[in-house]
Structures are given as C-alpha cells and as structure tokens.
Design a protein around this motif. Structure first.
Motif, PDB file in Angstrom:
ATOM      1  N   THR A 194       1.556   5.059  -0.461  1.00 32.31           N
ATOM      2  CA  THR A 194       0.876   6.351  -0.463  1.00 32.31           C
ATOM      3  C   THR A 194       1.910   7.459  -0.606  1.00 32.31           C
ATOM      4  O   THR A 194       3.095   7.282  -0.324  1.00 32.31           O
ATOM      5  N   GLU A 210       6.999   9.322  10.109  1.00 32.47           N
ATOM      6  CA  GLU A 210       6.697   8.034  10.749  1.00 32.47           C
ATOM      7  C   GLU A 210       5.325   8.049  11.400  1.00 32.47           C
ATOM      8  O   GLU A 210       4.615   7.032  11.381  1.00 32.47           O
ATOM      9  N   SER A 211       4.941   9.201  11.974  1.00 36.56           N
ATOM     10  CA  SER A 211       3.605   9.223  12.573  1.00 36.56           C
ATOM     11  C   SER A 211       2.531   9.227  11.490  1.00 36.56           C
ATOM     12  O   SER A 211       1.455   8.666  11.685  1.00 36.56           O
ATOM     13  N   LEU A 212       2.829   9.853  10.357  1.00 34.60           N
ATOM     14  CA  LEU A 212       1.890   9.763   9.242  1.00 34.60           C
ATOM     15  C   LEU A 212       1.752   8.314   8.789  1.00 34.60           C
ATOM     16  O   LEU A 212       0.659   7.827   8.507  1.00 34.60           O
ATOM     17  N   HIS A 213       2.890   7.630   8.747  1.00 35.12           N
ATOM     18  CA  HIS A 213       2.869   6.224   8.333  1.00 35.12           C
ATOM     19  C   HIS A 213       2.042   5.395   9.306  1.00 35.12           C
ATOM     20  O   HIS A 213       1.283   4.518   8.900  1.00 35.12           O
ATOM     21  N   ALA A 214       2.169   5.708  10.596  1.00 33.02           N
ATOM     22  CA  ALA A 214       1.406   4.947  11.585  1.00 33.02           C
ATOM     23  C   ALA A 214      -0.090   5.137  11.395  1.00 33.02           C
ATOM     24  O   ALA A 214      -0.872   4.241  11.687  1.00 33.02           O
ATOM     25  N   GLY A 215      -0.464   6.310  10.897  1.00 33.45           N
ATOM     26  CA  GLY A 215      -1.891   6.545  10.705  1.00 33.45           C
ATOM     27  C   GLY A 215      -2.360   6.284   9.304  1.00 33.45           C
ATOM     28  O   GLY A 215      -3.459   6.677   8.938  1.00 33.45           O
ATOM     29  N   SER A 216      -1.525   5.636   8.499  1.00 28.96           N
ATOM     30  CA  SER A 216      -1.879   5.506   7.092  1.00 28.96           C
ATOM     31  C   SER A 216      -2.691   4.246   6.871  1.00 28.96           C
ATOM     32  O   SER A 216      -2.192   3.140   7.001  1.00 28.96           O
ATOM     33  N   GLY A 217      -3.916   4.447   6.569  1.00 24.04           N
ATOM     34  CA  GLY A 217      -4.767   3.399   6.011  1.00 24.04           C
ATOM     35  C   GLY A 217      -4.907   2.154   6.858  1.00 24.04           C
ATOM     36  O   GLY A 217      -4.849   2.181   8.085  1.00 24.04           O
ATOM     37  N   ASN A 218      -5.048   1.052   6.166  1.00 20.74           N
ATOM     38  CA  ASN A 218      -5.565  -0.153   6.791  1.00 20.74           C
ATOM     39  C   ASN A 218      -4.505  -0.945   7.542  1.00 20.74           C
ATOM     40  O   ASN A 218      -4.694  -1.380   8.649  1.00 20.74           O
ATOM     41  N   PRO A 262      -0.577  -0.705   8.396  1.00 26.94           N
ATOM     42  CA  PRO A 262       0.689   0.035   8.287  1.00 26.94           C
ATOM     43  C   PRO A 262       1.897  -0.856   8.017  1.00 26.94           C
ATOM     44  O   PRO A 262       2.877  -0.389   7.444  1.00 26.94           O
ATOM     45  N   TRP A 319       0.869  -1.179   0.000  1.00 32.45           N
ATOM     46  CA  TRP A 319       0.000   0.000   0.000  1.00 32.45           C
ATOM     47  C   TRP A 319       0.904   1.226   0.000  1.00 32.45           C
ATOM     48  O   TRP A 319       1.399   1.635   1.037  1.00 32.45           O
TER      49      TRP A 319
END
Lengths: 107, 148
Positions: B52, B67-75, B77, B50
């Motif tokens: 993004t 990294e925090s964006l990655h943690a909140g990314s989609g279904n 991580p 996935w």
C-alpha cells in the motif's frame, strides 16, 4: 521560376511545416504541471492511502472488508493516530507492533 | 476599465464569478492516479504481498506514524508493505511486516529508498513511486519461487 513561386516553395512551406510541429509539441503540454511537486514546498493536500485492487495480491486468500473506513482503493486515509477500530480484536492489549523491517530516507 | 467591461454584459455572456467553490486541487492527475494504481496492483500481484502507498503528513515521529499505519493496514499486516511518503517533510518510510521482511530484506528496501529519494528530489513524485514499487517487486520476486 518566378520569385514568388520560389519564396512560396522554399520559404512558406518550410515555415508552415515548422509551425505545425511547433503547435503540436507546445500545445499539449499546457497546464500540465499544475500538480507538480517542488521539493521544499509545503504539501497541503489531504493524506491519502492507496491500496491495490483486492484481487491483486495479499497472500492469495484475501478477504477485504469493504466496510472499513479509509481503506478504499482511493479513499481518503485515516487521520494520523486514528485507526479503524476492530471490535473484539487484540486492540485491548495495546497497539501491536507489526513492523519487522524497512528503510527510511529523506531528500 | 470596470465600467467598460460592464457595458459588455448583455445577458448572453455571464461574467459573474462562480458561486460554487472549485474543488481543492488534487495532488495527482488522473493519468498519475492510473499509473500509481497500475504500479500498486501489478507489484502486489507479482509478489503476493499487500503493498500500500500512503501520501501525506507523517507527524513528528515519522517512523512511529508509519509503523502504526502499517499495523492498521488491511487484512494481514505481516504480509503487507507500506510505502509512506510525506512530501511536505521530505521523508520516505518503507515498513515491512514480518513475513514480508523475509522476502524484502532491509537492504533491498534501502536500495529502493535511495533511488526513490533521488527522484523525489527532482520533483518527480509519481515517477519515483512507480519506479520504487517496481524495484520492490523485483527484489521480492514471485511468491512461488520462495519456500518459507
């Protein structure tokens, strides 16, 4: 061959061809670089977060929750430090660190 | 000069300034957006990861923000890869999840970053992103080729 005919054939026709090509090549590029980025310029656009189409990847059995904010295909991204809140998930245990690798670079 | 212009207002030609504000200029044209969309979708489809793309400011701690964006990314991580570009700060961050990192080792990410930053430096944002995504998906390969 009269002089006028010579000028028409050898002067005007090549010039016309030249002008046609000049117009064709120069005109379509007009105003194309409005959104061009130059290094060193400030970036004053909204933060955006693009994701692939839901059917594309993500491990086959993807269930994309479309109700969540900020994760649409071209929707505006979440603000910095703002995460979609998932009620009842492991958020209470503090932010999980999901990153395992990667790379960074500057230019 | 202004009076001269005013004298041409005859009810048929509206010379007034537009009242409605123009929408803010978009960072990418529709053609660019189509290229980005295709690159993201195709690389995600090919790799099964996935992937993004985030374009925007990354704050002072660019790695932490990414990294925090990655943690909140989609279904999921662990299977997601975040490519975060901050053109204003001239920083590019690629963050891979734990499962994605097995397919995309740091060395492959660094190689993609290197080729992308070279193009960013010449001002070609979309071309750099499209090429970087292609490189990432080439490095990750097809999911059926891997046995975890």
């Amino acid at each position: 061959m009269p002089v006028i005919e010579t000028v028409l054939i050898y002067g005007v026709i090549p010039l016309a061809v030249f002008l046609v090509f000049a117009v064709l090549t120069l005109l379509p590029g007009r105003g194309r670089d409005k959104t061009n980025y130059r290094p060193g310029q400030p970036w004053e656009h909204e933060a955006v977060w693009y994701e692939p189409h839901p059917a594309a990847g993500g491990h086959g059995d993807v269930e994309v929750d479309h109700g969540r904010p900020g994760l649409g295909a071209t929707a505006a991204a979440l603000a910095i430090g703002e995460h979609p809140h998932e009620p009842g998930s492991a958020d209470d245990l503090g932010p999980r660190r999901t990153a395992a690798g990667g790379a960074r670079g500057t230019w | 000069m202004a009076q001269e212009l005013d004298s041409y207002v005859d009810g048929q030609h509206d010379t007034r300034e537009p009242i409605v504000e123009e929408p803010a200029p978009q960072p990418f044209s529709y053609l660019d957006l189509a290229r980005l969309d295709e690159a993201l979708t195709m690389s995600s489809r090919e790799t099964g990861l996935w992937i993004t793309l985030y374009v925007g400011d990354l704050g002072s701690d660019t790695r932490g923000t990414a990294e925090s964006l990655h943690a909140g990314s989609g279904n999921d991580p662990s299977h997601s890869v975040l490519v975060a570009v901050s053109p204003g700060q001239r920083v590019l961050e690629i963050v891979t999840g734990s499962a994605a990192a097995r397919r995309l080792p740091d060395r492959a990410c660094a190689l993609a970053v290197l080729s992308m930053t070279g193009r960013f430096g010449s001002g070609d944002l979309v071309g750099a992103i499209v090429n970087g995504l292609r490189q990432l998906s080439d490095a990750a390969g097809h999911p059926s080729a891997h046995r975890h």
